[in-house]
Design a protein around this motif. Structure first.
Motif, mmCIF file in Angstrom:
data_model
loop_
_atom_site.group_PDB
_atom_site.id
_atom_site.type_symbol
_atom_site.label_atom_id
_atom_site.label_comp_id
_atom_site.label_asym_id
_atom_site.label_seq_id
_atom_site.Cartn_x
_atom_site.Cartn_y
_atom_site.Cartn_z
ATOM 1 N N VAL A 81 0.709 -1.156 0.032
ATOM 2 C CA VAL A 81 -0.061 0.131 0.138
ATOM 3 C C VAL A 81 0.994 1.336 0.012
ATOM 4 O O VAL A 81 1.703 1.437 0.728
ATOM 5 C CB VAL A 81 -0.851 0.005 1.376
ATOM 6 C CG1 VAL A 81 -1.768 1.421 1.251
ATOM 7 C CG2 VAL A 81 -1.939 -1.159 1.312
ATOM 8 N N LEU A 82 0.655 2.209 -0.949
ATOM 9 C CA LEU A 82 1.528 3.464 -0.815
ATOM 10 C C LEU A 82 0.166 4.593 -0.867
ATOM 11 O O LEU A 82 -0.673 4.580 -1.339
ATOM 12 C CB LEU A 82 2.183 3.627 -2.168
ATOM 13 C CG LEU A 82 3.355 2.555 -2.428
ATOM 14 C CD1 LEU A 82 3.995 2.690 -3.703
ATOM 15 C CD2 LEU A 82 4.253 2.895 -1.158
ATOM 16 N N TYR A 83 0.810 5.498 0.200
ATOM 17 C CA TYR A 83 -0.098 6.611 0.496
ATOM 18 C C TYR A 83 0.434 7.798 -0.171
ATOM 19 O O TYR A 83 1.491 7.923 -0.538
ATOM 20 C CB TYR A 83 -0.164 6.836 1.623
ATOM 21 C CG TYR A 83 -1.000 5.857 2.589
ATOM 22 C CD1 TYR A 83 -2.279 5.368 2.184
ATOM 23 C CD2 TYR A 83 -0.550 5.234 3.816
ATOM 24 C CE1 TYR A 83 -3.010 4.419 2.811
ATOM 25 C CE2 TYR A 83 -1.170 4.350 4.513
ATOM 26 C CZ TYR A 83 -2.597 3.871 4.011
ATOM 27 O OH TYR A 83 -3.173 2.832 4.614
ATOM 28 N N HIS A 84 -0.712 8.776 -0.639
ATOM 29 C CA HIS A 84 -0.334 9.927 -1.205
ATOM 30 C C HIS A 84 0.252 9.913 -2.725
ATOM 31 O O HIS A 84 -0.354 10.409 -3.706
ATOM 32 C CB HIS A 84 0.409 10.805 -0.490
ATOM 33 C CG HIS A 84 0.158 10.891 1.150
ATOM 34 N ND1 HIS A 84 -0.868 11.235 1.353
ATOM 35 C CD2 HIS A 84 0.900 10.280 2.117
ATOM 36 C CE1 HIS A 84 -1.065 11.322 2.673
ATOM 37 N NE2 HIS A 84 0.164 10.549 3.231
ATOM 38 N N CYS A 85 1.612 9.293 -2.930
ATOM 39 C CA CYS A 85 2.179 9.484 -4.077
ATOM 40 C C CYS A 85 2.191 10.797 -5.069
ATOM 41 O O CYS A 85 2.266 10.783 -6.184
ATOM 42 C CB CYS A 85 1.601 8.433 -5.158
ATOM 43 S SG CYS A 85 1.368 6.796 -4.365
ATOM 44 N N THR A 86 2.003 11.621 -4.277
ATOM 45 C CA THR A 86 1.734 13.061 -4.914
ATOM 46 C C THR A 86 2.668 13.501 -6.022
ATOM 47 O O THR A 86 2.164 13.938 -6.952
ATOM 48 C CB THR A 86 1.857 14.254 -3.641
ATOM 49 O OG1 THR A 86 1.121 13.837 -2.515
ATOM 50 C CG2 THR A 86 1.285 15.431 -4.064
ATOM 51 N N TYR A 87 3.806 13.297 -5.755
ATOM 52 C CA TYR A 87 4.916 13.958 -6.740
ATOM 53 C C TYR A 87 5.330 13.026 -7.658
ATOM 54 O O TYR A 87 6.679 12.907 -8.232
ATOM 55 C CB TYR A 87 6.057 14.763 -6.075
ATOM 56 C CG TYR A 87 5.339 15.624 -5.479
ATOM 57 C CD1 TYR A 87 4.852 16.852 -5.814
ATOM 58 C CD2 TYR A 87 5.386 15.747 -3.891
ATOM 59 C CE1 TYR A 87 4.350 17.694 -5.086
ATOM 60 C CE2 TYR A 87 4.957 16.626 -3.139
ATOM 61 C CZ TYR A 87 4.334 17.950 -3.786
ATOM 62 O OH TYR A 87 3.817 18.735 -2.949
#
Ligand code: BGC
Length: 852
Positions: free
Chosen positions: A682-688
């Motif tokens: 599970v990975l959260y955000h990954c924004t950039y």
């Protein structure tokens, strides 16, 4: 007396691949035979070389007069390595079908008869999470390859073999030759050796025969249902069923409850899986007598067979009558047979069994065929080659076949479709009341079910809502449709409301203290308050429709594992929980979370691996890492990496070793990449995420879940903090994150990545209990329709919980986690934010909130 059977009755003999083919060395049973200290009396070796001699064998069966041949396909040959299908094996089985057709035998295909590929054992075997899908994929390849001559298929032979062995050996009090419960399975070293030969260990290894507990039954049921669905699609018109081994449950005085228990385990609990089948495969060998304490011995002097159970040819008809009473499906007697070297007794056995079945048919029991077990003397599993059930003897040194008189006896019956004169069934030994008791046998009333009527159903799959009734029995959904049985059920009028799966929060922080019920300034609480607050938050999530929660880390080491245990054992209300260990140290009084504080476990690969192992020891399932920092808490931190590649790879290896899931806070592109490289689930955000990270996420879309966690971002933007609390920087960062994610999420979705709502609730300005707000934000910012957002929070929720085959959708056989909503969330998803719209909340078949 008219001795004729109905026209078209299927007269056959049955076999199973491993028992006759020879050289089946890629399957689990082979590994067991060769294991150090194996209890198998013989190794199957060349068996009776049927793989080579099948044409002659089929010709021989036809020449005897039989009309059908039941045989099984060997999964381990067809799919020797996961996902790799062997065209030669597929062609072989097509040739077997063709040989049947050539000789006028109807091919009765069994897709799985006890043995499984070794590789499946390394994936948890018949308790493996992915097994239903893997089985369905195998079936999807096999069915078209077999061609149009196949009209009837048994998906899985004796689905209840694990249940049967478990109770049988438990009552006899010795360690069984094939798997029973985990404890006895673990005892002797040979099982370790077999597991090793399959590339795994005893904790993971679960052969079909061992899958007798709830998880095993659920896996096998789901596999059957999945296979049936595939067959409906790729081979429409083919009739599908499963088979169960059913001894006749004979009741001695006071034994009603024990017999009922046996009948439930072996038959009734399979009914949800059977619903939707075309026929039922009944396999019977004997009767079992039950007294008040359980199974008791047969009457003194009763004849036994070579398998040491009672000679009871009357049993098959009795069981067929009982089955017909409870199940309105055609019955195929897919196995019935006699073990022993006295072939005259075999002739008697067959004659009596058939006379009983003939009478049952006359009474209206819909029996469509009889496949004698077995065509040839063969490899009788752990007992080796000594027990002989066959109609045809085999000299294994020459592989010569020699039909016994019983083969001609059955063949002649098949030719005439009628019994010869003088063949009758005899009374069963024991008191004359015994047979009659059979018909007086009343199973105990099952616990009342629940039926929802007058509802529309959003089933989570993404299909539009539809009107139907839904029934729950025990923990599971047992029926969905327009004429669901209301028998023995509480009927709930849903008043036109929507029934939908319970929601999953993919980024839960039960130890983050603030909730909709209690504002906590800051993040720190003394340990006692922290623990109780986590328990309260668990209840609050459930109150708001979240029946599942995937933890994104905790502020205490053992709080979540202990909480999960409390919830699961019924000690307190709360969602199903994937418990995590500590995310970071709880902050000091008056401070915020420190996004850079990861020295809890020390630096370096060895320390990180030890931390992961430590999480296992304390009962966590998910382990949270802050792969990157968090700019909301410390300017610029989102672009900083807090771990080295070596450390994360060590974490990944340790997680795989200890069967844990890794969860990563990852804003920076490099953080996403490292997380994927190390096998984070599970990975959260990954924004950039940059182009490379997006490509990697896409490539890993079957194994990774992404939760962007937008709730906290919006809450930051909306917050009106008190004058002493400066949120300027946080708000600036949130504005950037929101704009970035508005582009990122649709792009990830386009690439097929599984995205889930879940929004870091629990901060003072983003309280636990407001979790359903994420759904509205998804519609507002990410271009989701309400139904799509709901699909993500339900069906994908079941998947992130590791239970996609039984959780997150309203489907027959799935766990009953559901909400009754007085409104239509597929029109307006925001109504879910008001818990008063949730008229009923059910988790695991029990009401957390019962409708008025
Ligand atoms: C199985 C066969 C087995 C037979 C005789 C059934 O349980 O399906 O594979 O050989 O019984 O024991």
């Amino acid at each position: 007396m008219n001795h004729a059977f109905p026209a078209g009755f299927l007269w056959g003999a049955a076999t199973a691949a491993h028992q006759i083919e020879g050289g089946n060395d890629n399957c689990d049973t082979w590994a067991e035979e060769w294991a150090e200290g194996s209890p198998y009396a013989d190794k199957s070796g060349d068996a009776i070389a049927h793989y080579r001699l099948f044409r002659d064998d089929i010709a021989l069966l036809a020449s005897l007069g039989l009309k059908a041949y039941r045989f099984s396909i060997e999964w381990a040959r067809v799919e020797p390595r996961e996902g790799e299908f062997n065209p030669e094996a597929l062609a072989h089985y097509r040739a077997v079908v063709d040989a049947c057709v050539e000789h006028g035998l109807e091919p009765l295909v069994t897709l799985h008869h006890f043995t499984s590929p070794k590789w499946l054992m390394a994936l948890g075997g018949w308790k493996g999470e992915r097994t239903p899908q893997l089985f369905a994929r195998y079936v999807e390849r096999v069915m078209p390859a077999l061609g149009p001559a196949v009209k009837r298929v048994v998906t899985l032979n004796e689905c209840n073999i694990g249940v049967l062995l478990q109770s049988m050996f438990a009552s006899l009090g010795f360690v069984p030759p094939i798997g029973v419960d985990v404890k006895s399975w673990r005892a002797p070293g040979w099982r370790e050796s077999a597991a090793k030969a399959c590339g795994t260990d005893v904790a993971t290894y679960c052969a079909f025969q061992m899958a007798g507990d709830e998880r095993g039954v659920a896996t096998i049921s789901a596999s059957h249902v999945a296979a049936r669905e595939v067959i409906r699609r790729v081979a429409p018109g083919v009739q599908v069923g499963l088979s169960l081994a059913l001894s006749q449950p004979h009741v001695a005085p006071g034994g009603e409850q024990q017999a009922a228990k046996m009948w439930h385990g072996n038959f009734r609990q399979w009914l949800p899986a059977i619903q939707g089948d075309d026929f039922f495969g009944l396999q019977n060998y004997t009767r079992e007598i039950y007294g008040p304490e359980g199974q008791i011995a047969s009457p003194e002097g009763a004849e036994t067979t070579g398998m040491r159970y009672e000679f009871a040819p009357q049993a098959v008809a009795s069981v067929a009558r009982r089955v017909a009473h409870e199940l309105k499906l055609p019955i195929l007697i897919s196995e019935n047979g006699y073990c022993g070297d006295d072939d005259a007794r075999r002739v008697d056995f067959i004659g009596q069994a058939l006379a009983g079945l003939h009478a049952a048919i006359a009474d209206g029991v819909p029996i469509i065929g009889y496949a004698y077990w077995t065509a040839f003397d063969n490899f009788e599993w752990v007992f080796g080659y000594q027990p002989r059930f066959g109609l045809i003897a085999v000299d294994r040194s020459t592989q010569q076949r020699a039909p016994k008189p019983s083969a001609h006896f059955l063949g002649d019956i098949a030719r005439h479709n009628a019994l010869p004169d003088g063949v009758t069934t005899h009374p069963q030994p024991g008191s004359s009341q015994d047979l009659a008791m059979d018909h007086r046998y009343i199973p105990p009333m099952p616990e009342p079910g629940v039926v929802f009527t007058n509802v529309r159903i959003f089933d989570g799959s993404g299909s539009p809502p539809f009107a139907a009734e839904l029934r729950v029995d025990g923990r599971r959904i047992t029926a969905i449709g327009n004429s669901v049985s209301h028998g023995n059920a509480r009927v709930i009028d849903g008043r036109g409301g929507m029934l939908m799966p319970g929601l999953t929060e993919a980024h839960a922080h039960l130890t983050w203290p603030t909730s909709v019920e209690k504002f906590v300034p800051g993040m720190s609480l003394p340990p006692e308050e922290l623990t109780l607050t986590a328990a309260r938050n668990a209840r609050i999530l459930l109150d708001h429709g979240f029946t599942s929660a995937y933890s994104a880390g905790a502020l205490g080491k053992r709080i979540e594992p202990a909480l999960k245990d409390m919830i699961d054992s019924g000690g307190m209300p709360g969602p199903r929980l994937i418990a995590s260990s500590v995310e970071r140290e709880p902050p000091m009084e008056g401070t915020l979370l420190d996004p850079g504080k990861v020295d809890e476990h020390g630096a370096g690969p060895a320390n990180v691996a030890a931390f992961v192992k430590g999480c296992k020891d304390i009962g966590a399932k998910a382990v949270k890492f802050l792969i990157s920092g968090e700019s909301a808490l410390k300017p610029g931190a989102s672009l900083e990496l807090l771990y080295t590649e070596e450390e994360l790879m060590a974490a990944g290896a340790a997680a795989r070793e200890h069967d844990l899931w890794l969860t990563g806070h990852a804003h920076a592109a490099e953080a996403v990449k490292l997380g994927l490289k190390a096998g984070f689930r599970v990975l959260y955000h990954c924004t950039y995420a940059d182009e490379e990270a997006l490509d990697m996420l896409e490539a890993a879309r079957d194994t990774v879940f992404v939760a962007p966690s937008i709730g906290i971002v919006q809450a930051t933007l909306d917050a009106t903090p008190p004058p002493h609390f400066d949120m300027t920087h946080m708000k600036q960062d949130a504005a950037i994150v929101l704009e970035t994610q508005k582009k990122l999420v649709p792009e990830l979705r386009r690439r097929g990545v599984r995205l889930l709502p879940g929004g870091d609730y629990g901060f003072p300005f983003n309280p636990n209990g407001r979790n359903a707000r994420d759904l509205e934000l998804w519609v507002q910012h990410f271009g989701y329709t309400p139904a799509e957002a709901l699909h993500a929070a339900t069906a994908l929720g079941g998947q992130i919980m590791g239970m996609g085959d039984e959780l997150g959708q309203l489907k027959e056989g799935f766990l009953a986690d559901l909400l009754l909503v007085d409104g239509d969330p597929t029109e307006n998803v925001a109504i879910l934010q008001n818990k008063h719209h949730l008229k009923a909340i059910m988790k695991d078949g029990r009401f957390h909130k019962s409708p008025n």
